[in-house]
Design a protein around this motif. Structure first.
Motif, short mmCIF file in Angstrom:
data_model
loop_
_atom_site.label_atom_id
_atom_site.label_comp_id
_atom_site.label_asym_id
_atom_site.label_seq_id
_atom_site.Cartn_x
_atom_site.Cartn_y
_atom_site.Cartn_z
N LYS A 115 35.35 33.73 31.27
CA LYS A 115 35.51 34.65 32.02
C LYS A 115 35.90 35.69 32.10
O LYS A 115 37.14 35.24 31.93
CB LYS A 115 34.76 34.15 33.40
CG LYS A 115 34.75 35.23 34.87
CD LYS A 115 34.59 34.93 36.23
CE LYS A 115 33.78 36.35 36.88
NZ LYS A 115 33.95 35.55 38.47
N ALA A 116 36.02 36.99 32.24
CA ALA A 116 37.16 37.78 32.06
C ALA A 116 36.17 39.21 33.42
O ALA A 116 34.95 39.29 33.31
CB ALA A 116 36.50 39.00 31.05
N ILE A 117 36.92 39.82 33.57
CA ILE A 117 36.68 41.40 34.59
C ILE A 117 37.23 42.69 34.24
O ILE A 117 38.46 43.02 33.54
CB ILE A 117 37.14 41.33 36.20
CG1 ILE A 117 38.06 41.13 36.04
CG2 ILE A 117 36.50 39.70 36.54
CD1 ILE A 117 39.18 40.68 37.61
N LEU A 118 36.68 43.79 34.77
CA LEU A 118 37.45 45.53 34.42
C LEU A 118 37.31 44.86 36.31
O LEU A 118 36.35 45.40 36.97
CB LEU A 118 36.13 45.40 33.96
CG LEU A 118 36.05 47.23 34.61
CD1 LEU A 118 37.38 47.47 33.54
CD2 LEU A 118 34.90 47.94 33.36
N LEU A 119 37.98 45.36 36.16
CA LEU A 119 38.77 45.78 37.46
C LEU A 119 39.47 47.69 37.74
O LEU A 119 40.05 47.66 37.17
CB LEU A 119 40.08 45.31 37.77
CG LEU A 119 40.97 45.53 39.33
CD1 LEU A 119 39.92 45.46 40.40
CD2 LEU A 119 41.68 44.98 39.95
N LEU A 120 38.79 48.12 38.28
CA LEU A 120 39.32 49.57 38.09
C LEU A 120 40.08 50.02 39.56
O LEU A 120 39.99 48.94 40.16
CB LEU A 120 37.44 50.81 38.95
CG LEU A 120 36.80 50.61 37.81
CD1 LEU A 120 35.07 51.53 38.00
CD2 LEU A 120 37.01 50.88 37.20
N ALA A 121 40.15 51.02 39.31
CA ALA A 121 41.41 51.43 40.75
C ALA A 121 41.53 51.28 41.68
O ALA A 121 42.43 50.64 42.65
CB ALA A 121 42.37 52.82 39.98
N ASP A 122 40.02 51.82 42.06
CA ASP A 122 39.72 51.81 43.43
C ASP A 122 38.85 50.74 43.73
O ASP A 122 38.64 50.83 45.17
CB ASP A 122 37.99 53.47 43.48
CG ASP A 122 37.22 52.46 42.84
OD1 ASP A 122 37.28 51.61 42.19
OD2 ASP A 122 36.03 53.43 42.69
N VAL A 181 42.16 48.17 35.21
CA VAL A 181 42.10 46.86 34.25
C VAL A 181 41.67 45.58 33.64
O VAL A 181 40.36 45.99 33.89
CB VAL A 181 43.72 45.34 34.91
CG1 VAL A 181 43.11 45.78 36.37
CG2 VAL A 181 44.11 44.46 34.40
N ILE A 182 41.54 45.92 32.57
CA ILE A 182 40.81 44.21 31.97
C ILE A 182 41.58 42.48 31.71
O ILE A 182 42.71 43.27 30.96
CB ILE A 182 39.98 43.99 30.52
CG1 ILE A 182 41.13 44.79 29.57
CG2 ILE A 182 38.25 45.46 30.63
CD1 ILE A 182 40.55 44.95 28.30
N SER A 183 40.97 41.50 32.20
CA SER A 183 41.55 40.52 32.30
C SER A 183 41.13 39.23 32.24
O SER A 183 40.10 39.62 32.60
CB SER A 183 42.75 40.75 33.55
OG SER A 183 43.71 39.33 33.69
N THR A 184 41.30 38.26 31.64
CA THR A 184 41.08 36.68 32.22
C THR A 184 41.23 36.49 33.12
O THR A 184 40.83 35.20 33.63
CB THR A 184 41.05 36.44 30.51
OG1 THR A 184 42.56 36.05 31.15
CG2 THR A 184 40.37 35.93 29.93
N ASN A 185 42.07 36.83 33.63
CA ASN A 185 43.06 36.41 34.82
C ASN A 185 42.25 37.37 36.14
O ASN A 185 42.14 38.07 36.02
CB ASN A 185 44.24 37.16 35.35
CG ASN A 185 45.08 36.67 36.57
OD1 ASN A 185 44.53 35.81 37.28
ND2 ASN A 185 46.13 36.85 37.01
N THR A 186 41.10 36.23 37.40
CA THR A 186 40.40 37.01 37.75
C THR A 186 40.87 36.75 39.26
O THR A 186 40.52 37.04 40.46
CB THR A 186 39.13 36.07 38.17
OG1 THR A 186 39.76 34.74 38.42
CG2 THR A 186 38.57 35.68 36.40
#
Length: 367
Positions: free
Chosen positions: A8-15, A135-140
Motif C-alpha cells: 500500500k502507498a499513499i499520495l498526501l497533498l500539502a492541504d 508526497v508519495i510514500s509507502t510509509n502510511t
C-alpha cells in the motif's frame, strides 16, 4: 503475465488530502510539487525532461509503461521527475524496439512511483485548488509525512537550474557546420540540440552561471537560452547574459524558461500559474500568420501578458488559446524572439518546428 505483491502507498497533498494506491517497486518516499501531464504518449521524454526536476508527475493517460523504454528516447542523462503517480502501471511491455521495462528503468534510477490512484479525482482536485507540494510514500504514517512535507520549499522563488545544468561546457554537432551557437543550459533538452545541429549549427553548451563574456568567447553567430525547472526570477546571472546579448544585438532565441529570462531582462514580470500547462495537445495561435499550432508545453510560470502589451520594445507573437496567456514574443528593435512552448517536441504534428528555421534566418540576416 507478470504478477507481484505490492505494498500500500499513499499520495498526501500539502492541504492534508490523501489518496490511496500501491507502490510500483521498492519502499520509499518522494517529495515535490504535484503536477499533471495530459500527453497520451511520450512518458519517457517527460520523465527525463529537466524542466520537471523537483516535481511529482501525475499522468492523466490511463496506462503508463505499456511500450517500455528506449535508450534513444531520453531528453537528459537521467530521470528528472521526483516521482510518478499513475492509474495503471504496465509491468509488461509490447514494443519490439524497447530497451527495457519502465519498472526496471525506475528501479535502476531509484525513482519512487505509485499506481492504482484515482488520477481523475486528483486532477480535478488540483485543477480547483492549484498546484501544491505533495508526497508519495509507502510509509502510511500521515502525521509523520505531514511534518516532513512542511519542510519542502515552495516552487515559487525556487532556483533549480543549478540542479540540472551541465557542470562543464561541452560541444554538440559538427564542428564544420556554418553556424556557431552559444547555448545557456538552464535545463536543456537533447532534442533542442538535435534540432539546432540538423540546421547547420555547432553548439557550445554552457553551465547555468556562465557569464556573457564566457559565452561570447566562442565567437557565436547566435545565442540560445534553454528550457528548465523552477522560478525564473532568481536566475539573475542568466538575466544579465540576456541583457548583454540584447545590448550587442546578437541573434537570440529562448524557449520556456529561456523565454521568461528574456522577459525579465526587459523588465517584464513573470508569475506562477494556478496549474500551469503540461501536455502535448495545447492550442496556440500565431498572431503574425494567423495560423494555429498544436504544441507541447511544460511550464508552471508564465510571462505577464499586460506587461508585454505595455512595453514599447516588445510585441506579442503567440497566445495560448485555452486561457489567452502569452505564448510567444519578439523584440521590435532587436534580433530576438522567444516562445513559452516546446517546438522541438513535435507532438505528432511539426507545427512549431519553423521557429528553429526562423532563428537560422535571423542569424543569416545578421551575418
Amino acid at each position: 503475465m507478470k504478477y507481484k505483491q505490492r505494498k500500500k502507498a499513499i499520495l498526501l497533498l500539502a492541504d492534508g488530502t490523501v489518496f490511496e494506491g500501491k507502490s510500483i517497486g521498492s519502499d520509499g518516499t518522494a517529495f515535490g510539487e504535484i503536477c499533471y501531464n495530459t500527453g497520451m504518449t511520450g512518458y519517457q521524454e517527460i520523465f527525463t525532461d529537466p524542466s520537471y526536476f523537483g516535481q511529482l508527475m501525475l499522468t492523466t493517460n490511463a496506462h503508463i509503461g505499456n511500450y517500455g523504454v528506449n535508450n534513444d528516447e531520453v531528453e537528459s542523462d537521467s530521470i528528472k521527475i521526483a516521482g510518478l503517480v499513475c492509474k495503471n502501471f504496465s509491468f509488461n511491455y509490447s514494443r519490439d524496439n524497447a530497451s527495457n521495462s519502465l519498472e526496471n528503468y525506475f528501479e535502476k534510477e531509484n525513482v519512487m512511483a505509485i499506481s492504482d490512484i484515482d488520477t481523475r479525482a486528483v486532477v480535478r482536485y488540483i485543477r480547483d485548488k492549484g498546484a501544491m507540494n505533495a508526497v508519495i510514500s509507502t510509509n502510511t504514517n500521515i502525521e509523520e509525512l505531514k511534518l516532513e512535507l512542511t519542510k519542502v520549499p515552495e516552487m515559487k522563488g525556487l532556483e533549480l537550474a543549478s540542479k540540472v545544468s551541465t557542470k562543464e561546457p561541452y560541444f554538440f554537432g559538427d564542428a564544420t557546420s556554418p553556424y556557431k551557437i552559444s547555448a545557456l543550459d538552464i535545463g536543456i533538452k537533447k532534442n533542442i540540440l538535435r534540432n539546432l545541429a540538423k540546421r547547420g549549427c555547432y553548439i557550445k553548451v554552457f553551465p547555468y552561471n556562465s557569464t556573457f563574456e564566457d559565452m561570447k568567447s566562442f565567437n557565436p553567430d547566435g545565442f540560445f537560452l534553454s528550457n528548465g525547472p523552477g522560478d525564473p526570477e532568481p536566475l539573475k546571472e542568466a538575466q544579465l547574459v540576456a541583457k548583454k546579448v540584447l545590448e550587442e544585438n546578437i541573434p537570440l532565441f529562448g524557449i520556456c524558461l529561456g523565454h521568461q529570462i528574456i522577459a525579465l531582462a526587459n523588465g517584464v514580470s513573470t508569475y506562477k500559474m494556478h496549474n500551469g500547462h503540461r501536455g502535448i495537445n495545447h492550442p496556440v495561435k500565431n498572431l503574425i500568420t494567423g495560423k494555429g499550432e498544436v504544441t507541447s508545453q511544460n511550464h508552471g510560470f508564465v510571462v505577464k501578458r499586460e506587461d508585454v502589451e505595455n512595453h514599447s520594445e516588445l510585441e506579442i507573437t503567440h497566445i495560448h488559446l485555452n486561457d489567452d496567456t502569452l505564448a510567444g514574443m519578439r523584440m521590435k528593435n532587436k534580433n530576438c524572439f522567444s516562445v513559452q512552448y516546446h517546438p522541438e517536441a513535435s507532438p505528432g504534428p511539426h507545427d512549431s518546428s519553423y521557429l528553429f528555421d526562423e532563428f537560422i534566418e535571423n542569424i543569416k540576416s545578421s551575418k
